[in-house]
Scaffold this motif. Structure first.
Motif, mmCIF file in Angstrom:
data_model
loop_
_atom_site.group_PDB
_atom_site.id
_atom_site.type_symbol
_atom_site.label_atom_id
_atom_site.label_comp_id
_atom_site.label_asym_id
_atom_site.label_seq_id
_atom_site.Cartn_x
_atom_site.Cartn_y
_atom_site.Cartn_z
ATOM 1 N N VAL A 228 23.350 51.231 6.438
ATOM 2 C CA VAL A 228 23.239 49.818 7.059
ATOM 3 C C VAL A 228 22.600 49.922 8.254
ATOM 4 O O VAL A 228 23.023 50.750 9.036
ATOM 5 C CB VAL A 228 24.432 49.078 6.767
ATOM 6 C CG1 VAL A 228 24.284 47.560 7.798
ATOM 7 C CG2 VAL A 228 24.823 48.930 5.512
ATOM 8 N N GLU A 229 21.577 48.986 8.777
ATOM 9 C CA GLU A 229 20.846 49.018 9.980
ATOM 10 C C GLU A 229 21.940 47.887 10.922
ATOM 11 O O GLU A 229 21.672 46.628 10.605
ATOM 12 C CB GLU A 229 19.553 48.510 10.063
ATOM 13 C CG GLU A 229 18.603 49.644 9.440
ATOM 14 C CD GLU A 229 19.003 51.214 10.010
ATOM 15 O OE1 GLU A 229 18.868 51.134 11.176
ATOM 16 O OE2 GLU A 229 18.908 52.161 9.262
ATOM 17 N N LEU A 230 22.453 48.279 11.902
ATOM 18 C CA LEU A 230 23.453 47.196 12.805
ATOM 19 C C LEU A 230 22.551 46.703 13.964
ATOM 20 O O LEU A 230 21.848 47.440 14.415
ATOM 21 C CB LEU A 230 24.652 47.930 13.233
ATOM 22 C CG LEU A 230 25.734 48.317 12.342
ATOM 23 C CD1 LEU A 230 26.772 49.149 12.792
ATOM 24 C CD2 LEU A 230 26.149 47.046 11.373
ATOM 25 N N ASP A 231 22.860 45.437 14.275
ATOM 26 C CA ASP A 231 22.184 44.961 15.479
ATOM 27 C C ASP A 231 23.106 45.004 16.521
ATOM 28 O O ASP A 231 24.448 44.644 16.481
ATOM 29 C CB ASP A 231 22.074 43.306 14.980
ATOM 30 C CG ASP A 231 21.517 42.735 16.220
ATOM 31 O OD1 ASP A 231 21.172 43.224 17.224
ATOM 32 O OD2 ASP A 231 21.583 41.352 16.160
ATOM 33 N N LYS A 232 22.698 45.788 17.616
ATOM 34 C CA LYS A 232 23.691 46.101 18.618
ATOM 35 C C LYS A 232 23.265 45.371 19.976
ATOM 36 O O LYS A 232 23.523 45.530 21.092
ATOM 37 C CB LYS A 232 23.451 47.627 19.091
ATOM 38 C CG LYS A 232 23.895 48.414 17.922
ATOM 39 C CD LYS A 232 25.147 48.410 17.250
ATOM 40 C CE LYS A 232 26.339 48.915 18.431
ATOM 41 N NZ LYS A 232 27.663 48.583 17.818
ATOM 42 N N SER A 233 22.506 44.255 19.692
ATOM 43 C CA SER A 233 21.985 43.381 20.743
ATOM 44 C C SER A 233 23.064 42.526 21.647
ATOM 45 O O SER A 233 22.885 42.329 22.683
ATOM 46 C CB SER A 233 20.964 42.322 20.508
ATOM 47 O OG SER A 233 21.705 41.355 19.627
#
Length: 371
Positions: free
Chosen positions: A128-133
């Motif tokens: 899973v690619e997480l959004d770390k913004s």
């Protein structure tokens, strides 16, 4: 990913009691630490495998149910890169999660670098690619946005499958007990009592000062530390480190001199009278009571050559064990070993990291013989 926001005492009690029925819970915190000495706790994320709770600590006067969970020895607390989280828990609740394991440490025993990020590991092991913004957002602002809440929830929701996968692999590799020991070591490093009288030793550049100048720096550093605690301000927001060194080096005893040295005008206005009195008092210190000259390890004869030998040995063990060099023994840990030998005469009560636990057997004895 369903989550509930916890702002009521009854809900806090319910989710914490439910979490205490689990073998392991996922934990994380969101906090702000810019100007303050202590981190400001903005949110606690808790996932017990079924219920995902976002606890808003700003709404509670009494967090006893959560503290009881932290202290419940029958529940393993799983966190990732939790060094600062430990400080947050200690400051807010007077305790740290126990027992605890850090998935960043678990990953290090599987060959990853010690600073491998959560998103990177989730991508590799969970797919899973997480959004770390939202990592640098203001967690003390209210209301929190949906994007903030979803970001925070993801940090514990995906921690569960990551932990499960790492646990299986680390048990197969034979490192599970070592990972638990290393996690405990992290707690002892992060949560240690500070001797206010010796904080001058932590000031970069203090080694450049002569004993007479150190006699001035020492009470100045102690005053700054106590002032920071009292006002809950980051040390450099009380008085900048370089300015403290300048005052000690030149024995500054007037506001005009401070301004001539380029010291922050706001600090001069607020603190000049106190600093001048401290400098005058410190200059009355008898020479026999001056602090010792600070000896740097790198100034010892043969330091560079020996350090290179130690580093080469770490590389060899890294290649044979598959563990990253900086995880086996960082520069700081190698210097800790040299300090133990040269300054502490191998005191068994003050063992360095490499002479304890799994490191001693794998690496420590070899390094000790080299020294």
């Amino acid at each position: 990913m369903n989550y509930q926001i916890i702002t009521q005492p009854d809900d806090l009690k319910r989710v914490c009691e439910q979490a205490r029925e689990a073998d392991a819970v996922m934990l994380d915190t969101e906090f702000v630490r810019i100007r303050t000495f202590y981190p400001q706790l903005g949110l606690i994320q808790l996932f017990d495998g079924e219920a995902l709770s976002l606890i808003d600590p700003t709404t509670f006067k009494d967090m006893t149910p959560f503290v009881e969970l932290l202290r419940d020895t029958s529940v393993l607390k799983v966190l990732h890169a939790c060094g600062e989280d430990l400080e947050v828990f200690q400051n807010a609740f007077g305790c740290t999660p126990f027992p605890m394991v850090d998935t960043q440490i678990m990953a290090a025993f599987l060959g990853h670098g010690l600073s491998t990020g959560f998103a990177s590991l989730v991508s590799e092991y969970v797919g899973v690619e997480l959004d770390k913004s939202e990592s640098r957002t203001d967690w003390m602002a209210r209301p929190l946005t949906v994007k903030q809440l979803e970001y925070a929830a993801a940090d514990v929701f995906y921690l569960q499958p990551l932990y499960d996968t790492l646990l299986e692999k680390i048990i197969q590799a034979g490192w599970w007990e070592a990972a638990q020991v290393e996690s405990d070591l992290l707690v002892t490093k992060r949560i240690k009592s500070v001797d206010a009288d010796n904080v001058y030793l932590d000031i970069k550049g203090a080694w450049q000062l002569r004993p007479k100048e150190l006699a001035v720096l020492k009470p100045l550093a102690t005053w700054r530390y106590k002032e920071a605690l009292k006002r809950d301000l980051a040390l450099n927001f009380v008085f900048k480190e370089n300015d403290l060194l300048s005052v000690a080096r030149f024995g500054i005893k007037s506001a005009k001199q401070m301004e001539e040295q380029g010291i922050d005008p706001r600090s001069v206005r607020r603190h000049s009278a106190r600093i001048i009195s401290l400098v005058k008092a410190a200059e009355q210190t008898p020479a026999e009571q001056y602090p010792d000259q600070i000896e740097r390890l790198m100034d010892y004869p043969g330091y560079k050559q020996l350090f290179k030998k130690l580093k080469d040995e770490v590389k060899r063990v890294s290649q044979s064990s598959g563990l990253a060099t900086e995880f086996l023994a960082s520069k700081k840990q190698l210097n800790q070993l040299l300090s133990w030998v040269w300054k502490k005469d191998r005191d068994p009560a003050k063992l360095p990291d490499v002479m304890q636990g799994w490191r001693q057997e794998l690496l420590g004895e070899k390094l000790n013989k080299l020294v």
